[in-house]
Design a protein around this motif. Sequence first.
Motif, short mmCIF file in Angstrom:
data_model
loop_
_atom_site.label_atom_id
_atom_site.label_comp_id
_atom_site.label_asym_id
_atom_site.label_seq_id
_atom_site.Cartn_x
_atom_site.Cartn_y
_atom_site.Cartn_z
N ARG A 28 0.81 -1.22 0.00
CA ARG A 28 0.00 0.00 0.00
C ARG A 28 0.84 1.28 0.00
NH1 ARG A 28 -3.72 -0.50 5.00
NH2 ARG A 28 -4.29 1.58 4.29
N VAL A 29 2.16 1.20 0.18
CA VAL A 29 3.00 2.38 0.30
C VAL A 29 2.88 3.32 -0.90
CG1 VAL A 29 5.39 3.20 0.44
CG2 VAL A 29 4.61 1.36 1.94
N PRO A 30 3.02 2.86 -2.15
CA PRO A 30 2.94 3.79 -3.28
C PRO A 30 1.58 4.50 -3.31
CG PRO A 30 3.83 1.68 -3.98
CD PRO A 30 3.32 1.49 -2.58
N GLY A 31 1.64 5.82 -3.54
CA GLY A 31 0.42 6.61 -3.64
C GLY A 31 -0.12 7.12 -2.32
N HIS A 32 0.60 6.89 -1.23
CA HIS A 32 0.15 7.32 0.09
C HIS A 32 1.23 8.14 0.80
CE1 HIS A 32 -2.59 3.88 -0.43
NE2 HIS A 32 -3.42 4.62 0.29
N ARG A 33 0.81 8.86 1.78
CA ARG A 33 1.71 9.40 2.79
C ARG A 33 1.73 8.34 3.89
NH1 ARG A 33 2.24 15.29 5.36
NH2 ARG A 33 2.71 15.64 3.18
N VAL A 34 2.91 7.93 4.32
CA VAL A 34 3.04 6.86 5.30
C VAL A 34 3.73 7.42 6.53
CG1 VAL A 34 3.92 4.55 5.74
CG2 VAL A 34 3.21 5.18 3.43
N GLN A 35 3.16 7.14 7.72
CA GLN A 35 3.77 7.54 8.98
C GLN A 35 3.95 6.30 9.84
OE1 GLN A 35 0.89 10.36 10.52
NE2 GLN A 35 2.10 12.07 9.75
N GLU A 56 10.10 9.10 14.85
CA GLU A 56 8.93 9.11 13.99
C GLU A 56 9.34 9.43 12.56
OE1 GLU A 56 5.85 8.34 15.13
OE2 GLU A 56 6.72 8.06 17.12
N VAL A 57 8.60 8.88 11.60
CA VAL A 57 8.89 9.10 10.19
C VAL A 57 7.59 9.37 9.44
CG1 VAL A 57 9.76 8.05 8.06
CG2 VAL A 57 10.88 7.58 10.22
N THR A 58 7.67 10.29 8.49
CA THR A 58 6.60 10.51 7.52
C THR A 58 7.25 10.51 6.15
OG1 THR A 58 5.37 11.89 9.08
CG2 THR A 58 4.76 12.06 6.75
N VAL A 59 6.69 9.76 5.20
CA VAL A 59 7.24 9.66 3.85
C VAL A 59 6.11 9.86 2.85
CG1 VAL A 59 8.30 8.10 2.17
CG2 VAL A 59 9.02 8.02 4.55
N GLU A 60 6.42 10.59 1.80
CA GLU A 60 5.50 10.73 0.67
C GLU A 60 6.35 10.84 -0.59
OE1 GLU A 60 2.27 13.91 -1.01
OE2 GLU A 60 2.22 13.49 1.15
N PHE A 101 21.87 6.88 0.64
CA PHE A 101 22.06 6.73 2.07
C PHE A 101 21.62 7.93 2.87
CE2 PHE A 101 24.96 3.53 0.41
CZ PHE A 101 24.48 2.44 1.12
N THR A 102 21.44 9.08 2.25
CA THR A 102 20.96 10.24 2.98
C THR A 102 19.56 10.66 2.55
OG1 THR A 102 22.12 11.68 1.43
CG2 THR A 102 23.25 11.14 3.49
N ASN A 103 18.97 9.95 1.62
CA ASN A 103 17.59 10.20 1.22
C ASN A 103 16.86 8.86 1.23
OD1 ASN A 103 15.14 10.83 0.12
ND2 ASN A 103 15.98 12.02 -1.57
N PRO A 104 16.37 8.45 2.38
CA PRO A 104 15.78 7.11 2.50
C PRO A 104 14.57 6.89 1.61
CG PRO A 104 15.41 8.40 4.48
CD PRO A 104 16.35 9.18 3.64
N ALA A 105 13.89 7.94 1.19
CA ALA A 105 12.72 7.75 0.34
C ALA A 105 13.10 7.17 -1.02
CB ALA A 105 12.00 9.08 0.16
N LEU A 106 14.32 7.36 -1.46
CA LEU A 106 14.75 6.82 -2.75
C LEU A 106 14.81 5.29 -2.76
CD1 LEU A 106 17.58 9.31 -3.73
CD2 LEU A 106 15.24 9.21 -4.61
N PHE A 107 14.94 4.68 -1.58
CA PHE A 107 15.03 3.23 -1.52
C PHE A 107 13.76 2.53 -1.98
CE2 PHE A 107 18.60 3.92 1.42
CZ PHE A 107 19.51 3.11 0.78
N GLY A 154 1.17 16.58 -0.49
CA GLY A 154 2.15 17.41 -1.17
C GLY A 154 3.39 17.60 -0.33
N LYS A 155 4.36 18.29 -0.88
CA LYS A 155 5.69 18.35 -0.26
C LYS A 155 5.91 19.53 0.68
CE LYS A 155 7.87 15.68 -3.84
NZ LYS A 155 9.01 15.55 -4.74
N SER A 156 4.94 20.39 0.87
CA SER A 156 5.17 21.58 1.72
C SER A 156 5.50 21.20 3.16
CB SER A 156 3.97 22.52 1.67
OG SER A 156 2.82 21.89 2.21
N ASP A 157 5.01 20.09 3.66
CA ASP A 157 5.31 19.66 5.03
C ASP A 157 6.74 19.15 5.18
OD1 ASP A 157 2.68 20.18 5.68
OD2 ASP A 157 2.06 18.09 5.61
N PHE A 158 7.44 18.96 4.09
CA PHE A 158 8.78 18.38 4.13
C PHE A 158 9.88 19.42 3.92
CE2 PHE A 158 5.82 15.10 2.65
CZ PHE A 158 5.97 14.19 3.68
N THR A 159 9.51 20.69 3.90
CA THR A 159 10.48 21.77 3.74
C THR A 159 10.59 22.55 5.05
OG1 THR A 159 8.82 23.36 2.96
CG2 THR A 159 9.92 22.01 1.28
#
Length: 175
Positions: A28-35, A56-60, A101-107, A154-159
């Motif tokens: 289910r990860v693709p297409g969602h924000r995951v916490q 804690e982690v949030t990924v989108e 290694f410094t951008n875990p979302a790329l994995f 969207g990405k505004s929460d990640f800046t």
Amino acid sequence: MRRFLTVFAALFVSLAAFAQGTIPILDRVPGHRVQFHYTYSLSKDGKPMTQVTDGEVTVEDNAFLLSGLGLEVRSDGVSRWSIDREAEEVLIEKVEKEDLFTNPALFISSYRSYMDHIKVNSSSQNSLDVTLELDEDTSARFVLKDIRFLDRKGKSDFTLDVKSLSSSYVITDLR
């Protein structure tokens, strides 16, 4: 801080690597924000090392927000802000595409490359426990709990708007 990011990035290798269609929660990860809440620990030569980290982690998509070891790291996939609120320091870096290694979302997009190094200890509807072999005598155990799937925002929460910080912050911009 680099070691924390490297080990944490390995968490995403583990998370994504198990998403090969065998665990419905990770499908289910693709297409969602995951916490989720994470805990990781290292072992060397089969013996637990004393350092245990949680946060804690949030990924989108390729953006993420993580906290742990007193740090907050935000990335929109283009820039990365590493914030130490206690020391009042911010390091801003450009995210390189190949900087896994410094951008875990790329994995998430390259997990199949790491399948040979992952052991799944347990999984459920909202948790995952995996061990990742980092080298022949060192491994990292990741326990993910309270995994939640949310609508994308969207990405505004990640800046980070550095203008919102007090003037006492030391800001190092390496972009």
